[in-house]
Scaffold this motif. Sequence first.
Motif, PDB file in Angstrom:
ATOM      1  N   GLU A   7       0.850  -1.189   0.000  1.00 36.95           N
ATOM      2  CA  GLU A   7       0.000   0.000   0.000  1.00 36.95           C
ATOM      3  C   GLU A   7       0.887   1.240   0.000  1.00 36.95           C
ATOM      4  OE1 GLU A   7      -2.773   2.160   3.243  1.00 36.95           O
ATOM      5  OE2 GLU A   7      -3.571   0.221   2.554  1.00 36.95           O
ATOM      6  N   VAL A   8       0.562   2.199  -0.853  1.00 35.65           N
ATOM      7  CA  VAL A   8       1.392   3.402  -0.994  1.00 35.65           C
ATOM      8  C   VAL A   8       1.189   4.314   0.211  1.00 35.65           C
ATOM      9  CG1 VAL A   8       1.933   5.400  -2.423  1.00 35.65           C
ATOM     10  CG2 VAL A   8       1.228   3.246  -3.505  1.00 35.65           C
ATOM     11  N   ALA A   9       2.278   4.625   0.882  1.00 36.90           N
ATOM     12  CA  ALA A   9       2.267   5.534   2.027  1.00 36.90           C
ATOM     13  C   ALA A   9       2.848   6.883   1.610  1.00 36.90           C
ATOM     14  CB  ALA A   9       3.091   4.950   3.165  1.00 36.90           C
ATOM     15  N   PRO A  10       2.575   7.962   2.355  1.00 36.84           N
ATOM     16  CA  PRO A  10       3.125   9.278   2.005  1.00 36.84           C
ATOM     17  C   PRO A  10       4.641   9.272   1.870  1.00 36.84           C
ATOM     18  CG  PRO A  10       1.418   9.523   3.664  1.00 36.84           C
ATOM     19  CD  PRO A  10       1.650   8.054   3.510  1.00 36.84           C
ATOM     20  N   GLY A  11       5.316   8.499   2.720  1.00 36.25           N
ATOM     21  CA  GLY A  11       6.768   8.447   2.643  1.00 36.25           C
ATOM     22  C   GLY A  11       7.268   7.859   1.333  1.00 36.25           C
ATOM     23  N   GLU A  12       6.501   6.936   0.769  1.00 31.68           N
ATOM     24  CA  GLU A  12       6.908   6.339  -0.502  1.00 31.68           C
ATOM     25  C   GLU A  12       6.689   7.303  -1.660  1.00 31.68           C
ATOM     26  OE1 GLU A  12       6.267   1.592   0.201  1.00 31.68           O
ATOM     27  OE2 GLU A  12       4.522   2.913   0.324  1.00 31.68           O
ATOM     28  N   VAL A  13       5.671   8.152  -1.567  1.00 28.25           N
ATOM     29  CA  VAL A  13       5.476   9.182  -2.582  1.00 28.25           C
ATOM     30  C   VAL A  13       6.659  10.150  -2.559  1.00 28.25           C
ATOM     31  CG1 VAL A  13       4.052  11.138  -3.292  1.00 28.25           C
ATOM     32  CG2 VAL A  13       2.961   9.006  -2.577  1.00 28.25           C
ATOM     33  N   ALA A  14       7.053  10.561  -1.355  1.00 26.24           N
ATOM     34  CA  ALA A  14       8.209  11.447  -1.231  1.00 26.24           C
ATOM     35  C   ALA A  14       9.473  10.794  -1.775  1.00 26.24           C
ATOM     36  CB  ALA A  14       8.403  11.845   0.228  1.00 26.24           C
ATOM     37  N   LYS A  15       9.613   9.492  -1.534  1.00 31.09           N
ATOM     38  CA  LYS A  15      10.808   8.767  -1.986  1.00 31.09           C
ATOM     39  C   LYS A  15      10.864   8.674  -3.506  1.00 31.09           C
ATOM     40  CE  LYS A  15      13.271   4.388  -1.224  1.00 31.09           C
ATOM     41  NZ  LYS A  15      13.220   3.070  -0.555  1.00 31.09           N
ATOM     42  N   VAL A  16       9.734   8.392  -4.156  1.00 30.27           N
ATOM     43  CA  VAL A  16       9.748   8.268  -5.610  1.00 30.27           C
ATOM     44  C   VAL A  16       9.947   9.633  -6.264  1.00 30.27           C
ATOM     45  CG1 VAL A  16       7.254   8.501  -6.087  1.00 30.27           C
ATOM     46  CG2 VAL A  16       8.676   7.052  -7.546  1.00 30.27           C
ATOM     47  N   LEU A  17       9.397  10.687  -5.639  1.00 25.44           N
ATOM     48  CA  LEU A  17       9.625  12.031  -6.155  1.00 25.44           C
ATOM     49  C   LEU A  17      11.100  12.408  -6.056  1.00 25.44           C
ATOM     50  CD1 LEU A  17       6.523  13.910  -4.710  1.00 25.44           C
ATOM     51  CD2 LEU A  17       6.921  13.227  -7.075  1.00 25.44           C
ATOM     52  N   ASN A  18      11.714  12.029  -4.957  1.00 25.24           N
ATOM     53  CA  ASN A  18      13.136  12.334  -4.781  1.00 25.24           C
ATOM     54  C   ASN A  18      13.984  11.573  -5.797  1.00 25.24           C
ATOM     55  OD1 ASN A  18      15.172  13.751  -3.157  1.00 25.24           O
ATOM     56  ND2 ASN A  18      15.873  11.683  -2.670  1.00 25.24           N
ATOM     57  N   SER A  19      13.577  10.335  -6.114  1.00 26.20           N
ATOM     58  CA  SER A  19      14.331   9.563  -7.104  1.00 26.20           C
ATOM     59  C   SER A  19      14.225  10.198  -8.483  1.00 26.20           C
ATOM     60  CB  SER A  19      13.820   8.118  -7.141  1.00 26.20           C
ATOM     61  OG  SER A  19      12.544   8.033  -7.757  1.00 26.20           O
ATOM     62  N   ALA A  20      13.074  10.818  -8.781  1.00 23.94           N
ATOM     63  CA  ALA A  20      12.908  11.482 -10.067  1.00 23.94           C
ATOM     64  C   ALA A  20      13.725  12.765 -10.131  1.00 23.94           C
ATOM     65  CB  ALA A  20      11.425  11.802 -10.302  1.00 23.94           C
ATOM     66  N   ARG A  21      13.920  13.363  -9.001  1.00 25.23           N
ATOM     67  CA  ARG A  21      14.654  14.625  -8.936  1.00 25.23           C
ATOM     68  C   ARG A  21      16.156  14.438  -9.068  1.00 25.23           C
ATOM     69  NH1 ARG A  21      17.011  17.023  -4.216  1.00 25.23           N
ATOM     70  NH2 ARG A  21      17.310  19.255  -4.444  1.00 25.23           N
ATOM     71  N   THR A  22      16.653  13.334  -8.575  1.00 25.49           N
ATOM     72  CA  THR A  22      18.107  13.150  -8.511  1.00 25.49           C
ATOM     73  C   THR A  22      18.673  12.638  -9.829  1.00 25.49           C
ATOM     74  OG1 THR A  22      17.733  10.959  -7.537  1.00 25.49           O
ATOM     75  CG2 THR A  22      18.169  12.781  -6.019  1.00 25.49           C
TER      76      THR A  22
END
Length: 406
Positions: free
Chosen positions: A103-118
């Motif tokens: 199940e997608v948690a807020p922390g995982e959304v932040a993590k995938v966004l950070n991976s797209a940024r880096t």
Amino acid sequence: MRLETRGSVLALDVGTTKSVAVLARPRLGGGVDVLTLVETPTGGGLREGVIVNFEATLVALRRLGEMVREQFDGQPSEVRATISGNHIDSVDGSGAIAIRRGEVAPGEVAKVLNSARTVPLPSDRQLLHALVQEFQLDEIGGIVDPIGMNGRRLSVRVHLVTGGKTPTQNLVKAVRHAGFDLTMLMAQGLASAHAVLTEEEKQLGVILLDLGGGTTDVVVVTGGAVRLVRAIALGGEHLSHEVAIGLRAPLSEAETIKCQWGAASYQWVSPHEVIEVHPIGDRPVRHLARQRLVDLVHPFAEHLLGEAYEMVKVSGLEGEIGAGVVLTGGMAKLNGLVDLAEEIFGMPARLGIPYFGGVDSRWEDPAYAAVCGLLYDWGGVPLDRPRFSLGDWFLRALGFFSEEKR
């Protein structure tokens, strides 16, 4: 008696010809109340959106601060500023992670966004924004908010907006040296898009042109997501220079004539109209056919709009534009420019006017679109207008200000 600025935001549009500041406060239940708008000439501090005279830029910014402090006490809670120039560019990016517990948690959304940024950027580039286009769960795309949904793999597509490191750092330095605690920098075209585009236009596909003094910012939005953010090093100041040379008039006189009598199309001018030109020095006043002014304005406007059209065409997005073109910024008020845009782009065009909450109709002017747009994504849904696109809430989280303050 001066009022208190506690809980307010200060928006700064640092432009080539003038700089503008708006102080606003969040309203209970959403939206904002605009407290004041002040402006001052930039005084040669910027050329084509980029600082070329640091001290002159400081003088203009400090003058804005003084004008605000004449009316209000204290420091705003946030200070936001625009950035422009043909160093602004954008590319697509993506990121993906495995979902640990299904199940997608807020922390995982932040993590995938950070991976797209880096993503690796050239050493002379600075990340400004990472704008969400869509989330994807396993094979299902087009997801707006994946939190609480089940899946094994979470992906995101983003649009990365970057600026030249040197002009970006110099602007940040100038704003902070002028006494402002800068908390966000936003590409000028994005700020203007926030202020003047409708939700329907963003969904159908729209081209925004912000025609400023030194640059023209180009933004393309389709399906509610930003697809292109760039700038052209041409604007109203360049046109004033063309008019000054063509009419052999002082630059200040050329600016006045351009604004009062200029037109991008001959259809706006009668063959019998005559304009008065005060030449350089003590030479006698001359009277010229207004059509002579159009002879100067039309080719420039045609060239500028043609460059913007080619930029969109090369991007491959032309076929996704269903709503047309929106023109904003000070030069957008030029007579006949909207008609010329319809002719060049081959689609409907309109003038984009920002809404400041009904405080003063004089401020509802295309020239103030960018500074108005800086108020978005702050204090609920500012100005009682809809949010811009997916994921605007993480602009600051993915911006470089968080890196600087660590």
